[in-house]
Design a protein around this motif. Structure first.
Motif, short mmCIF file in Angstrom:
data_model
loop_
_atom_site.label_atom_id
_atom_site.label_comp_id
_atom_site.label_asym_id
_atom_site.label_seq_id
_atom_site.Cartn_x
_atom_site.Cartn_y
_atom_site.Cartn_z
N LEU B 215 0.82 -1.20 0.00
CA LEU B 215 0.00 0.00 0.00
C LEU B 215 0.86 1.26 0.00
O LEU B 215 0.57 2.24 -0.68
CB LEU B 215 -0.92 -0.02 1.23
N ARG B 222 3.51 9.16 -7.24
CA ARG B 222 2.86 10.46 -7.30
C ARG B 222 2.96 11.02 -8.70
O ARG B 222 3.79 10.62 -9.50
CB ARG B 222 3.53 11.43 -6.34
N ASP B 269 9.05 16.57 -5.99
CA ASP B 269 8.05 17.61 -6.16
C ASP B 269 8.65 18.74 -6.99
O ASP B 269 9.43 19.54 -6.49
CB ASP B 269 7.61 18.13 -4.78
N SER B 271 6.89 21.05 -8.57
CA SER B 271 5.84 22.04 -8.81
C SER B 271 6.40 23.43 -9.07
O SER B 271 5.99 24.12 -10.00
CB SER B 271 4.91 22.13 -7.60
N LEU B 285 -1.15 29.94 -15.39
CA LEU B 285 -1.29 28.71 -14.61
C LEU B 285 -2.68 28.67 -13.99
O LEU B 285 -3.12 29.63 -13.37
CB LEU B 285 -0.23 28.72 -13.50
N ARG B 286 -3.41 27.59 -14.23
CA ARG B 286 -4.73 27.48 -13.60
C ARG B 286 -4.73 26.51 -12.42
O ARG B 286 -5.43 26.69 -11.44
CB ARG B 286 -5.75 26.99 -14.63
N LEU B 288 -2.07 23.54 -10.31
CA LEU B 288 -0.84 22.76 -10.22
C LEU B 288 -0.91 21.94 -8.93
O LEU B 288 -1.00 22.49 -7.84
CB LEU B 288 0.36 23.70 -10.20
N GLU B 289 -0.93 20.64 -9.07
CA GLU B 289 -1.17 19.81 -7.88
C GLU B 289 -0.21 18.63 -7.85
O GLU B 289 -0.05 17.93 -8.85
CB GLU B 289 -2.62 19.32 -7.89
N PHE B 290 0.40 18.43 -6.72
CA PHE B 290 1.29 17.29 -6.52
C PHE B 290 0.45 16.21 -5.85
O PHE B 290 0.13 16.31 -4.67
CB PHE B 290 2.47 17.73 -5.63
N LYS B 291 0.05 15.23 -6.65
CA LYS B 291 -0.97 14.29 -6.17
C LYS B 291 -0.37 13.00 -5.65
O LYS B 291 0.57 12.46 -6.20
CB LYS B 291 -1.90 13.90 -7.33
N THR B 292 -0.98 12.47 -4.56
CA THR B 292 -0.68 11.12 -4.13
C THR B 292 -1.58 10.18 -4.91
O THR B 292 -2.75 10.47 -5.12
CB THR B 292 -1.01 10.94 -2.64
#
Lengths: 537, 339
Positions: B215, B222, B269, B271, B285-286, B288-292
């Motif tokens: 898990l 990411r 990251d 970003s 820029l609309r 910007l996301e650092f996603k898990t």
């Protein structure tokens, strides 16, 4: 701009804010007061008192006749007693429990044991009124034995509902002690007195005592808490007693120049072996026995057991009635030829009952488990298919033999009420043949039940199978099958009615049993293979 | 504790399991996920020795499920999906009966029965008939039965289905506690439960293992989601030029706004670098996301690929990579029950 959530990844756990809560009952239980049972109990008490008065009336009032004949008094009193018993079984209230519990104690100890002890004093004491005079043994047989029975039922009913540990254990322990005494005394008398005395005792009071001992100790163990030490050791002790009885019985019976075997030795060995088997069934935790116990209990959880038992009881009663009037008729014409029990059992009604009972007893066994999926649960426990099949088979077999019990009790009453001796040995032969025949029939039913998830299909197949026996028996009477021919002989081997007939005439040849035993072995083997077949089909 | 090698299961023409292989180590809690009829229950039945595999080898606690079935069954506690029970028995009678069948010694039995009834919160219904219990209580009885003999391995088919929210938590807490010294393989449809207690997840789809990952590894994956107003192609070019970016995928272009999925090396990251590069070129820029990557993302990714009827394009994308998409499989559970 970038989401702050993304920088610190959050691991969502449902358990982060978890705290355990105390367990709460899913619903409130409001025990109903058993109003209906109380009304029945009251009516029962009324009937009982009235019945007893009607029975006593002729003894005291010799110059007048009672409005209620004593026979009606007896019937009413019995019904009343049954109603009271019903009330005792369902009543949870404390006062009633106490009353019934003390009644049970009085009946068991004072009347049951007390009257038996009184027999050691020689003469009768009651003289007035003369029609009520009893000798001490008569007192015990007429009052002590029923007291022992009803003392047991009342105590059993109370212990079932009793919540207070103290009173419960008093009742239970009294039951255990009385039961142990009734088991040990016949064993001691049967083992250590002269052959004549032992035989006389065992064939009379010994049987009664053994039976009561079995019932008392059985309930003593059954009413203990699940897996308790006491029940375990009581079961072990009973097994040890049984083993001892078997050994002594065998030694005495087969000692050179002994004539102990029939009937004393048989009674001693038979009951001791029963103790041994019952004890084994109580404490042994072998999967076969665990499953057999559950299955046997399952019969009594469903209405099937009661329907079957009532059906058998009614048929038995009808047969016995017809039998008795036949005896009376023939008595006027110079008596009936032995074996008379042949006339009692060999008839079309018991046969019809067999045809229906076998499918009813076996249809549920495996098809129900197939349908509901409990078989999966069963077979994913460390239990092999052999244990499952044999456990179910034994439960069914025991229940089947139990259904014959009322018939034998009727016969016992013929002996004691009629007061005339008759040849009981065909009954022994018949019981053995029943054991063998039923093993074949029941294992056939078990096999059909394993094939399908539908009880009706299983029942119909079994029904046809049992009907086949009848068909074979009837075919034998065709004109072109001559008696003595090979076909006639063959047909004699492969149906059970001929075996019934022979065993009731007192003939029990092992070669006629072979077919039924091999049928049983074959179908049990096939059933095991059907269960295993999910692994290779 | 559990090893499955190339196990295949056919129900007639239906291939319920297709050469699946996985293993579960001692003390692991593994979540077994998959759509309806993906083959979860069939796998579990094979592991318990109730059904045989058509081919392949499965070993539980070091014993072969086919050849040493009794030893296997001594070492597992199994909770079947529908929890079949004898309706005429009472709760405590049934659990005691099961304890005897599973060979719990007499001296331990009272203690074990009490313990399991307490942990599964059955004490208030101990004298009820099993036939009168609600679904959730039946489930609890099944769980108590599975753990009665304290087996080292628990195989639980949807242990929380039908339970109330409080009881779900209780059960999960119990499983987590048991997981400290038991091996647990549980199937479920509720992803958050897996996230709450499992260390590893195996996703099975159409009879194949589609994902077998820890898990924390899934969550370590990411990506950066970028939405910016401007021409897509030059933007793609700029992004691919940034050092540390492994791949850029165009997600959508709408009304002059382009969306990109960006995977970086070592999941770093980037970003700020990206923001700098985009705004430096005069694009707006609309987002910007650092996603898990969540378990649900992984699950739905798998499901998307594995459903050939709905997403034919994805199949074409995934065609090169093994495993090839199989034909859709009807529910093998229904079939198994009929058998």
């Amino acid at each position: 701009m970038s989401s702050s959530r993304a920088i610190k990844p959050k691991r969502d756990t449902q358990l982060s804010s978890f705290e355990s809560m105390p367990e709460r009952a899913p619903s409130v239980e409001r025990p109903d007061a058993p109003v209906f049972a109380r009304i029945l109990g009251m009516a029962g008490l009324f009937l009982f008192v009235l019945g007893v008065l009607a029975m006593l009336f002729p003894a005291f009032m010799t110059d007048r006749t009672s409005a209620i004949p004593p026979a009606w008094g007896f019937a009413g009193g019995s019904v009343g007693l049954l109603l009271i018993l019903y009330h005792a079984f369902v009543e949870p209230e404390r006062q009633f429990r106490r009353i019934y519990g003390i009644l049970g104690l009085v009946l068991m100890v004072l009347l049951g044991v007390g009257l038996r002890l009184l027999m050691f004093r020689s003469t009768a004491v009651m003289t007035r009124p003369t029609s009520l005079a009893f000798t001490n043994p008569q007192l015990f047989y007429f009052f002590g034995v029923p007291s022992l029975f009803f003392g047991w039922t009342f105590s059993f009913a109370v212990i079932r509902n009793e919540t207070e540990q103290g009173f419960r254990s008093i009742l239970l322990n009294v039951m255990g002690v009385v039961g142990a005494a009734m088991m040990i005394v016949p064993l001691v008398v049967g083992s250590f007195t002269s052959t004549v005395n032992a035989t006389e005792y065992l064939a009379g009071e010994g049987v009664v005592s053994f039976l009561f001992g079995l019932v008392y100790i059985g309930s003593y163990i059954g009413l203990q808490e699940e897996s308790s030490d006491r029940a375990h050791y009581a079961g072990l002790a009973m097994g040890a007693l049984g083993a001892l009885g078997v050994v002594v019985g065998l030694i005495r019976s087969f000692w050179p120049e002994s004539n102990f075997l029939v009937p004393g030795g048989l009674i001693l060995i038979g009951f001791s072996a029963t103790f041994l088997i019952v004890s084994l069934a109580i404490w042994a935790d072998w999967p076969v026995l665990v499953i057999a116990r559950r299955e046997l209990a399952a019969y009594f959880y469903s209405p099937i057991a009661y329907l079957v038992l009532i059906g058998i009881l009614v048929t038995g009663w009808i047969m016995f009635n017809a039998f008795v009037s036949e005896i009376i008729d023939s008595g006027m014409q110079g008596g009936m030829l032995e074996p008379i029990v042949f006339r009692y059992i060999f008839h079309i009604y018991p046969v019809i009952v067999q045809i229906f009972i076998v499918p009813v007893l076996t249809m549920r066994l495996l098809s129900e488990e197939n349908r509901t999926g409990t078989l999966e649960v069963m077979l994913t426990a460390p239990v092999n298919e052999i244990s499952v099949v044999l456990g179910k088979f034994f439960a069914c077999w025991i229940f089947y033999m139990l259904t014959w019990l009322p018939w034998w009790i009727f016969l016992v009453s013929l002996r004691y009420v009629g007061g005339e001796e008759f040849d009981y040995r065909p009954v022994l032969a018949f019981t053995i043949s029943l054991l063998v025949i039923s093993s074949g029939l029941l294992s056939m039913g078990l096999f059909f039940s394993s094939l399908t998830g539908n009880q009706i299909i299983a029942a119909v197949l079994t029904f046809v199978g049992v009907l086949g026996h009848l068909a074979i028996y009837i075919i034998k009477f065709q004109r072109d099958i001559r008696e003595g021919s090979a076909i006639h002989e063959m047909l004699t081997y492969i149906n059970f009615f001929d075996l019934w007939e022979m065993s009731l005439r007192g003939i029990l040849a092992p070669r006629y049993l072979v077919f039924h035993v091999s049928v049983a072995v074959f179908f049990l083997f096939a059933t095991i293979k059907v269960l295993e077949s999910r692994k290779w089909k | 504790m559990i090893q499955v090698q190339n196990v295949t299961k056919n129900f007639g023409p239906i291939q319920a399991l297709d050469r699946i292989s996985f293993s579960v180590g001692k003390g692991e809690i593994v979540g077994f996920l998959g759509g309806n009829g993906a083959g979860k229950s069939t796998t579990m039945r094979i592991l318990t020795g109730y059904l045989p595999a058509s081919s392949g080898i499965a070993r539980v606690a070091g014993y072969d499920v086919m050849l040493q079935s009794t030893e296997v069954r001594r070492n597992i506690g199994y909770l079947p999906e529908s929890v079949p029970l004898y309706p005429e028995m009472r709760v405590d009678e049934y659990i005691d009966f099961r304890a005897k069948l599973k060979g719990v010694s007499r001296s331990d039995r009272i203690r074990r029965v009490e313990y399991c009834m307490e942990r599964c919160r059955l004490r208030t219904v101990r004298r009820r008939l099993l036939g009168t219990l609600s679904k959730g209580y039946r489930q609890r009885v099944g769980l108590a039965d599975a753990m009665i003999a304290n087996p080292p391995i628990l195989i639980l088919d949807e242990p929380t289905s039908g339970l109330d929210p409080q009881q779900i938590r209780e059960t999960l807490a119990l499983l987590k506690e048991l997981g400290q010294n038991h091996t647990i393989l549980l199937s479920t449809h509720i992803l958050s439960e897996v996230e709450a207690i499992c260390e590893r997840v195996i996703i099975i789809a159409s009879g194949r293992i589609a994902l077998n990952q820890r898990l924390d590894e899934i969550e370590a994956d990411r990506s950066i989601l970028l939405e910016a107003r401007g021409p897509a192609d030059p933007m793609l070019h700029v992004l691919q030029g940034i050092k540390g970016i492994l791949s850029v995928k165009v997600r959508a272009i709408e009304d002059g706004v382009a969306a990109f999925d960006i995977v970086t090396a070592n999941n770093q990251d980037l970003s700020e670098t990206i923001s700098h590069a985009i705004t430096g070129k005069g694009w707006t820029l609309r987002r910007l996301e650092f996603k898990t990557r969540q378990l649900s993302d992984a699950f739905f990714d798998v499901m998307r690929i594995e459903d050939p009827l709905k997403y034919p394009q994805q199949i074409a994308d995934a065609a090169a990579a093994p495993p090839p998409p199989p034909a859709p499989v009807p529910d093998p559970n229904a079939e198994a029950i009929q058998k």
